[in-house]
Enzyme design. Structure first.
Site, PDB file in Angstrom:
ATOM      1  N   ASP A  90       0.863  -1.185   0.000  1.00 27.14           N
ATOM      2  CA  ASP A  90       0.000   0.000   0.000  1.00 27.14           C
ATOM      3  C   ASP A  90       0.900   1.236   0.000  1.00 27.14           C
ATOM      4  OD1 ASP A  90      -1.952  -1.933   0.371  1.00 27.14           O
ATOM      5  OD2 ASP A  90      -2.975  -0.860   1.985  1.00 27.14           O
ATOM      6  N   LYS A 152      -6.810   3.133  -3.114  1.00 21.22           N
ATOM      7  CA  LYS A 152      -7.200   3.127  -1.697  1.00 21.22           C
ATOM      8  C   LYS A 152      -7.466   4.556  -1.251  1.00 21.22           C
ATOM      9  CE  LYS A 152      -5.308   1.941   2.893  1.00 21.22           C
ATOM     10  NZ  LYS A 152      -4.176   1.299   3.601  1.00 21.22           N
ATOM     11  N   LYS A 181     -10.126  -0.001  -2.203  1.00 18.56           N
ATOM     12  CA  LYS A 181     -10.002  -0.248  -0.770  1.00 18.56           C
ATOM     13  C   LYS A 181     -10.490   0.983  -0.015  1.00 18.56           C
ATOM     14  CE  LYS A 181      -6.735  -1.485   2.921  1.00 18.56           C
ATOM     15  NZ  LYS A 181      -5.373  -1.988   3.233  1.00 18.56           N
TER      16      LYS A 181
END
Length: 217
Positions: A90, A152, A181
């Site tokens: 991430d 995300k 996400k």
């Protein structure tokens, strides 16, 4: 629909997280068969060993939480994380460069980190709290171009997490070309289910474990 547990990246990115805290996170993830644990880079090797007999993935963060490290630093962080066993990365974009209109810089950075992932999943954190709707559409388009796997919403370190509007805007922009996400902004199970309905493929929030236990009950 996939079982709710498989939408959960069980997360502890607290700067004060101890090995005992990480052990607890790992055992909870194994017990409830969560999708992954998301932890600081320094714990990746430890978590990978602890999870070797499970299906739980190891996720870590790069350029976290502010995203303004040099690209070369982020690439190096990524390579080390992958060497240590990370299954998912991430990364945080350089929000300032993006808001300055330096789109090529941002795109090339994501591409460089995707290459450093060596086939592992890349999620791109865009910090939606700091973006206008037009900027969110633009960064979603850049992430689509980059070859990353997920977009995300948030680091959890800004003033708010994901909103329903964020998820809807990203989904309308990327369709099925990216996974999404949702991070933060989820106060109860109804919120989590609405995020999923709007297009989120993974969700995480501060009280997610309590929400999961409520779901079981």
């Amino acid at each position: 629909m996939t079982e709710l547990n498989k939408y959960i990246d069980h997360t502890n990115l607290s700067p004060s997280a101890t090995s005992k805290d990480i052990d607890k996170l790992i055992q909870e993830a194994i017990k409830y068969d969560f999708k992954s644990v998301c932890i600081a880079p320094s714990y990746v090797k430890y978590a990978k060993e602890a999870l070797k007999n499970s299906d739980v993935l190891v996720c870590t963060v790069i350029g976290f939480p502010l995203g303004y490290n040099a690209t070369s630093v982020k690439v190096y962080e990524t390579k080390i994380a992958v060497e240590h066993g990370a299954d998912e990365i991430d990364m945080v974009i350089n929000v300032g460069r993006f808001k300055d209109g330096q789109y090529e810089y941002v795109l090339n950075e994501i591409k460089a980190i995707k290459e450093a992932c060596n086939g592992k999943t890349l999620k791109v954190i865009v910090e939606t709290a700091l973006l206008t709707k037009a900027e969110l559409i633009k960064i979603t388009e850049l992430v689509m171009q980059s070859g990353a796997d997920f977009i995300k919403t948030s680091t959890g370190f800004s003033y708010r997490g994901a909103s329903f509007e964020d998820i809807q805007t990203m989904k309308e922009t990327c369709g099925d070309k990216l996974l999404i996400k949702a991070s933060g902004g989820i106060k109860n199970l109804a919120d989590a289910q609405e995020m999923i309905r709007l297009g989120a493929n993974v969700w995480v929030c501060l009280n997610q474990f309590q929400l999961w236990k409520n779901y079981l009950n």
